[in-house]
Design a protein around this motif. Structure first.
Motif, mmCIF file in Angstrom:
data_model
loop_
_atom_site.group_PDB
_atom_site.id
_atom_site.type_symbol
_atom_site.label_atom_id
_atom_site.label_comp_id
_atom_site.label_asym_id
_atom_site.label_seq_id
_atom_site.Cartn_x
_atom_site.Cartn_y
_atom_site.Cartn_z
ATOM 1 N N GLU A 138 0.821 -1.206 0.000
ATOM 2 C CA GLU A 138 0.000 0.000 0.000
ATOM 3 C C GLU A 138 0.861 1.265 0.000
ATOM 4 O O GLU A 138 0.565 2.232 -0.715
ATOM 5 N N TYR A 139 1.933 1.259 0.788
ATOM 6 C CA TYR A 139 2.780 2.447 0.894
ATOM 7 C C TYR A 139 3.367 2.822 -0.464
ATOM 8 O O TYR A 139 3.260 3.974 -0.910
ATOM 9 N N SER A 140 4.000 1.864 -1.128
ATOM 10 C CA SER A 140 4.659 2.176 -2.401
ATOM 11 C C SER A 140 3.658 2.672 -3.429
ATOM 12 O O SER A 140 3.941 3.606 -4.189
ATOM 13 N N HIS A 141 2.481 2.071 -3.466
ATOM 14 C CA HIS A 141 1.507 2.444 -4.478
ATOM 15 C C HIS A 141 0.847 3.792 -4.180
ATOM 16 O O HIS A 141 0.592 4.575 -5.101
ATOM 17 N N SER A 291 -2.365 -2.332 -11.044
ATOM 18 C CA SER A 291 -0.926 -2.515 -10.919
ATOM 19 C C SER A 291 -0.542 -3.995 -10.951
ATOM 20 O O SER A 291 -1.052 -4.791 -10.162
ATOM 21 N N PRO A 292 0.381 -4.373 -11.825
ATOM 22 C CA PRO A 292 0.841 -5.766 -11.886
ATOM 23 C C PRO A 292 1.825 -6.107 -10.774
ATOM 24 O O PRO A 292 2.258 -7.254 -10.655
ATOM 25 N N PHE A 293 2.177 -5.114 -9.961
ATOM 26 C CA PHE A 293 3.124 -5.328 -8.867
ATOM 27 C C PHE A 293 2.424 -5.530 -7.527
ATOM 28 O O PHE A 293 3.068 -5.792 -6.524
ATOM 29 N N TYR A 294 1.103 -5.396 -7.518
ATOM 30 C CA TYR A 294 0.334 -5.437 -6.266
ATOM 31 C C TYR A 294 -0.453 -6.737 -6.121
ATOM 32 O O TYR A 294 -0.559 -7.302 -5.035
ATOM 33 N N GLY A 295 -1.060 -7.175 -7.212
ATOM 34 C CA GLY A 295 -1.866 -8.393 -7.176
ATOM 35 C C GLY A 295 -2.249 -8.813 -8.583
ATOM 36 O O GLY A 295 -1.989 -8.089 -9.556
ATOM 37 N N PHE A 296 -2.833 -9.980 -8.700
ATOM 38 C CA PHE A 296 -3.263 -10.495 -10.001
ATOM 39 C C PHE A 296 -4.765 -10.306 -10.125
ATOM 40 O O PHE A 296 -5.522 -10.669 -9.227
#
Length: 357
Positions: A138-141, A291-296
């Motif tokens: 959550e922080y990065s996004h 975002s492909p870096f957070y979940g599918f």
């Protein structure tokens, strides 16, 4: 918890925090003001690697998924070869299944991760409680989104939110319709419950005092605020760089009305307490990029098959980060029009709200 476990836990947390901070760079390498960038970073490959990792982790450490994998009678090597295809072997996870199998969905090594109890809002039924590990992405996004909107790095004390929250009688008597916070969503939460014509001047004065660069809000709250400001012919004197709308569906017309009033871009953000999806829009648009870096993210029909581009389906998500209690193929209850996929980003052409709405 003994000393050795505490040390291991701290080291894992630090490693995961570095991992999370690197995601900000990856997001900027794969997304800009025009949308998805195809040639800067192989986001699809990174997404598939993370999906493979969470499936492998879950079938090894989570009793619920371990039983599912045993029944499938597949080899673990198949997960790495085609994680997206392998995922379709898993049954859909619903809120009811989570409630019935809460203990079985908890990882047997959850002690390795700093955890807390998370809870959904329960707006369409009984709130769902579950364990969530941190950091969870959550922080990065959020930090990416702030910088993406503003075109510069943003300090959290220059972020404010409009949302729910009842205040004490004492606060209301003093015309204080906000509460101070320290966290990812800013320094001050303005309550949407007291946005009334008689109170608007106090909201405006407080906004002028803080001079926020980012505003986070429910669409309905800001629209009501704007209507009263126009009626009273007053306006905040603030240098806001960007506004993002969350928790409710919004239209382009609403975005443009808010944008015209504040003189900045307005963006949409879509996510859940379950921390499986983080989606956002470009300026004054309602197409969401996941975002492909957070979940599918999958969009499935009533038979749990992928819908075609332009078709409506159920938003179904799999976490990459919650190692304490991973949700795989979790049906959120939201409907969306599928817009295809580019460089690992699932595209939601339109959010249609809750299935039960």
């Amino acid at each position: 918890m003994n000393l050795l476990k505490k040390i291991i836990r701290k080291l894992i947390y630090e490693f995961r925090s570095v991992f999370e901070r690197n995601d900000i760079e990856k997001l900027f390498r794969t997304f800009n003001s025009k949308g998805i960038v195809l040639d800067e970073c192989n986001a699809e490959k990174i997404r598939d690697k993370r999906l493979s990792a969470i499936i492998n982790y879950s079938v090894k450490n989570v009793p619920y998924y371990k039983n599912i994998f045993a029944a499938l009678k597949h080899r673990k090597s198949e997960i790495k070869k085609n994680p997206c295809g392998f995922l379709r072997n898993f049954p859909i996870l619903t809120r009811e299944i989570i409630m019935q199998n809460n203990s079985k969905l908890k990882s047997k090594i959850s002690w390795l991760y700093p955890c807390g109890i998370s809870k959904t809002s329960g707006t369409t039924g009984i709130p769902l409680e579950f364990i969530s590990s941190s950091p969870n992405g959550e922080y990065s996004h959020q930090m990416f989104l702030y910088e993406f909107m503003a075109g510069q790095k943003i300090a959290l004390d220059k972020v404010v939110s409009f949302g729910g929250g009842y205040l004490s009688d004492e606060c209301i008597k003093q015309n204080i319709f906000w509460q101070y916070e320290k966290g990812l969503y800013g320094s001050c939460l303005f309550s949407s419950f007291y946005i009334l014509e008689k109170n608007i001047q106090f909201y405006v004065e407080k906004l002028n005092e803080i001079n926020p660069q980012i505003i986070r809000s429910y669409p309905s709250s800001l629209l009501l605020f704007i209507d009263y400001c126009k009626k009273l012919n007053i306006k905040p004197n603030i240098d806001v760089k960007g506004i993002y709308l969350t928790s409710e569906n919004s239209t382009k017309e609403q975005m443009e009305k808010i944008s015209d009033f504040f003189g900045c871009g307005v963006y949409g953000q879509y996510g859940h307490s379950e921390a499986c999806i983080f989606a956002f829009t470009t300026k004054n648009d309602t197409v969401y990029y996941c975002s492909p870096f957070y979940g599918f993210v999958e969009v499935l029909d009533k038979d749990n098959q992928p819908v075609k581009i332009g078709e409506t389906g159920y938003v179904t998500v799999s976490t990459f980060r919650n190692k304490a209690m991973p949700f795989i193929r979790y049906r959120t209850g939201d409907l969306a029009v599928y817009g295809g996929e580019k460089n690992g980003y699932a595209i939601l052409r339109q959010l249609l709200g809750r299935e039960k709405d």
